[in-house]
Design a protein around this motif. Structure first.
Motif, PDB file in Angstrom:
ATOM      1  N   ALA A  14     -31.204  10.564  22.861  1.00  0.00           N
ATOM      2  CA  ALA A  14     -30.748  11.017  21.777  1.00  0.00           C
ATOM      3  C   ALA A  14     -29.632  11.528  21.999  1.00  0.00           C
ATOM      4  CB  ALA A  14     -31.538  12.230  21.778  1.00  0.00           C
ATOM      5  N   ALA A  15     -28.361  11.405  21.001  1.00  0.00           N
ATOM      6  CA  ALA A  15     -26.619  11.836  21.136  1.00  0.00           C
ATOM      7  C   ALA A  15     -27.501  12.637  19.912  1.00  0.00           C
ATOM      8  CB  ALA A  15     -26.643  10.611  20.161  1.00  0.00           C
ATOM      9  N   VAL A  16     -26.205  13.900  20.309  1.00  0.00           N
ATOM     10  CA  VAL A  16     -26.117  15.339  19.376  1.00  0.00           C
ATOM     11  C   VAL A  16     -24.819  15.283  18.841  1.00  0.00           C
ATOM     12  CG1 VAL A  16     -26.329  17.564  19.348  1.00  0.00           C
ATOM     13  CG2 VAL A  16     -28.487  15.548  20.621  1.00  0.00           C
ATOM     14  N   PRO A  17     -24.500  14.705  17.454  1.00  0.00           N
ATOM     15  CA  PRO A  17     -22.769  15.138  16.855  1.00  0.00           C
ATOM     16  C   PRO A  17     -22.574  16.181  17.509  1.00  0.00           C
ATOM     17  CG  PRO A  17     -24.695  15.037  15.564  1.00  0.00           C
ATOM     18  CD  PRO A  17     -25.180  14.442  16.407  1.00  0.00           C
ATOM     19  N   GLY A  18     -20.961  16.453  17.899  1.00  0.00           N
ATOM     20  CA  GLY A  18     -20.510  17.602  17.171  1.00  0.00           C
ATOM     21  C   GLY A  18     -18.378  17.560  16.765  1.00  0.00           C
ATOM     22  N   ASP A  19     -18.097  18.438  16.961  1.00  0.00           N
ATOM     23  CA  ASP A  19     -17.271  19.101  16.626  1.00  0.00           C
ATOM     24  C   ASP A  19     -16.028  18.164  17.724  1.00  0.00           C
ATOM     25  OD1 ASP A  19     -17.336  20.172  14.608  1.00  0.00           O
ATOM     26  OD2 ASP A  19     -16.942  22.246  15.650  1.00  0.00           O
ATOM     27  N   ASP A  20     -16.011  17.619  19.150  1.00  0.00           N
ATOM     28  CA  ASP A  20     -15.670  16.893  19.440  1.00  0.00           C
ATOM     29  C   ASP A  20     -16.171  15.540  20.611  1.00  0.00           C
ATOM     30  OD1 ASP A  20     -17.154  18.348  20.603  1.00  0.00           O
ATOM     31  OD2 ASP A  20     -15.982  19.159  22.640  1.00  0.00           O
ATOM     32  N   GLY A  21     -16.536  14.820  19.432  1.00  0.00           N
ATOM     33  CA  GLY A  21     -17.438  14.187  20.177  1.00  0.00           C
ATOM     34  C   GLY A  21     -19.340  13.978  20.665  1.00  0.00           C
ATOM     35  N   TYR A  22     -20.510  13.438  20.421  1.00  0.00           N
ATOM     36  CA  TYR A  22     -21.591  13.280  20.924  1.00  0.00           C
ATOM     37  C   TYR A  22     -21.513  13.707  22.285  1.00  0.00           C
ATOM     38  CZ  TYR A  22     -21.646  10.531  17.150  1.00  0.00           C
ATOM     39  OH  TYR A  22     -20.849  10.416  15.169  1.00  0.00           O
ATOM     40  N   SER A  23     -22.962  14.273  22.280  1.00  0.00           N
ATOM     41  CA  SER A  23     -23.292  14.930  23.543  1.00  0.00           C
ATOM     42  C   SER A  23     -25.027  14.417  24.034  1.00  0.00           C
ATOM     43  CB  SER A  23     -24.201  16.271  23.776  1.00  0.00           C
ATOM     44  OG  SER A  23     -22.675  17.048  23.579  1.00  0.00           O
ATOM     45  N   ALA A  24     -25.484  13.634  25.659  1.00  0.00           N
ATOM     46  CA  ALA A  24     -26.428  13.245  25.684  1.00  0.00           C
ATOM     47  C   ALA A  24     -27.423  14.392  25.427  1.00  0.00           C
ATOM     48  CB  ALA A  24     -25.595  12.665  26.735  1.00  0.00           C
ATOM     49  N   ALA A  25     -28.103  13.936  25.196  1.00  0.00           N
ATOM     50  CA  ALA A  25     -29.667  14.981  25.550  1.00  0.00           C
ATOM     51  C   ALA A  25     -30.836  13.758  25.588  1.00  0.00           C
ATOM     52  CB  ALA A  25     -29.368  15.626  23.611  1.00  0.00           C
ATOM     53  N   ILE A  26     -31.727  14.500  25.570  1.00  0.00           N
ATOM     54  CA  ILE A  26     -33.524  13.892  25.703  1.00  0.00           C
ATOM     55  C   ILE A  26     -34.218  14.907  24.392  1.00  0.00           C
ATOM     56  CG2 ILE A  26     -35.262  13.806  27.175  1.00  0.00           C
ATOM     57  CD1 ILE A  26     -33.903  13.458  29.419  1.00  0.00           C
ATOM     58  N   ALA A  27     -34.818  14.436  23.550  1.00  0.00           N
ATOM     59  CA  ALA A  27     -35.600  15.129  22.853  1.00  0.00           C
ATOM     60  C   ALA A  27     -37.670  15.202  23.748  1.00  0.00           C
ATOM     61  CB  ALA A  27     -35.543  14.819  21.339  1.00  0.00           C
ATOM     62  N   VAL A  28     -37.088  16.379  23.364  1.00  0.00           N
ATOM     63  CA  VAL A  28     -38.994  16.599  24.154  1.00  0.00           C
ATOM     64  C   VAL A  28     -39.779  17.117  22.803  1.00  0.00           C
ATOM     65  CG1 VAL A  28     -40.915  17.981  25.771  1.00  0.00           C
ATOM     66  CG2 VAL A  28     -38.208  16.882  26.371  1.00  0.00           C
ATOM     67  N   LYS A  29     -41.091  16.098  23.012  1.00  0.00           N
ATOM     68  CA  LYS A  29     -42.716  16.335  21.688  1.00  0.00           C
ATOM     69  C   LYS A  29     -43.268  16.700  22.199  1.00  0.00           C
ATOM     70  CE  LYS A  29     -44.199  14.957  16.815  1.00  0.00           C
ATOM     71  NZ  LYS A  29     -43.496  13.867  16.173  1.00  0.00           N
ATOM     72  N   ALA A  30     -44.375  17.530  22.135  1.00  0.00           N
ATOM     73  CA  ALA A  30     -45.678  17.347  22.221  1.00  0.00           C
ATOM     74  C   ALA A  30     -46.717  16.251  21.682  1.00  0.00           C
ATOM     75  CB  ALA A  30     -46.173  18.624  21.750  1.00  0.00           C
ATOM     76  N   ARG A  31     -47.535  15.578  22.687  1.00  0.00           N
ATOM     77  CA  ARG A  31     -48.552  14.611  22.046  1.00  0.00           C
ATOM     78  C   ARG A  31     -49.150  15.109  21.364  1.00  0.00           C
ATOM     79  NH1 ARG A  31     -49.642  11.277  26.979  1.00  0.00           N
ATOM     80  NH2 ARG A  31     -50.269   9.922  25.694  1.00  0.00           N
ATOM     81  N   VAL A  32     -49.683  16.275  21.307  1.00  0.00           N
ATOM     82  CA  VAL A  32     -51.090  16.276  20.558  1.00  0.00           C
ATOM     83  C   VAL A  32     -50.848  17.588  19.253  1.00  0.00           C
ATOM     84  CG1 VAL A  32     -52.988  17.067  20.696  1.00  0.00           C
ATOM     85  CG2 VAL A  32     -52.424  16.013  22.289  1.00  0.00           C
ATOM     86  N   MET A  33     -49.986  18.281  19.864  1.00  0.00           N
ATOM     87  CA  MET A  33     -49.754  19.265  18.699  1.00  0.00           C
ATOM     88  C   MET A  33     -48.426  19.004  17.741  1.00  0.00           C
ATOM     89  SD  MET A  33     -51.983  21.265  18.844  1.00  0.00           S
ATOM     90  CE  MET A  33     -51.568  23.011  18.606  1.00  0.00           C
ATOM     91  N   GLY A  34     -48.032  17.836  18.249  1.00  0.00           N
ATOM     92  CA  GLY A  34     -46.629  17.578  16.978  1.00  0.00           C
ATOM     93  C   GLY A  34     -45.951  17.820  17.180  1.00  0.00           C
ATOM     94  N   GLY A  35     -45.446  18.718  15.649  1.00  0.00           N
ATOM     95  CA  GLY A  35     -44.347  19.296  15.597  1.00  0.00           C
ATOM     96  C   GLY A  35     -42.675  19.472  15.928  1.00  0.00           C
TER      97      GLY A  35
END
Length: 79
Positions: A14-35
């Protein structure tokens, strides 16, 4: 965007926007419970001029991701 599945979680680049550009990120989500996913910024010292550049960097970090703990924390392979 790249995606990787683990026993209890899935992770995507993922990419997370900020005031001075974008940050690289990894988004994590539970497979069963979702959310809602939890975003973990990677390469915290680097900012990228575009979302595409940040996501490309996140894809490389996702390739190094060895596992996600049951609590949703990232575990990277050692270099």
């Amino acid at each position: 965007m790249a995606r990787k599945e683990f026993q209890h979680h899935e992770a995507v680049s993922a990419a997370v926007p900020g005031d001075d550009g974008y940050s690289a990120a990894i988004a994590v989500k539970a497979r069963v419970m979702g959310g809602a996913p939890t975003f973990h910024r990677v390469l915290a010292e680097q900012k990228f001029p575009t979302a595409l550049a940040a996501d490309d960097a996140a894809v490389k970090e996702l390739e190094r991701l060895a596992d996600v703990t049951q609590e949703g924390e990232l575990v990277f392979a050692r270099d």
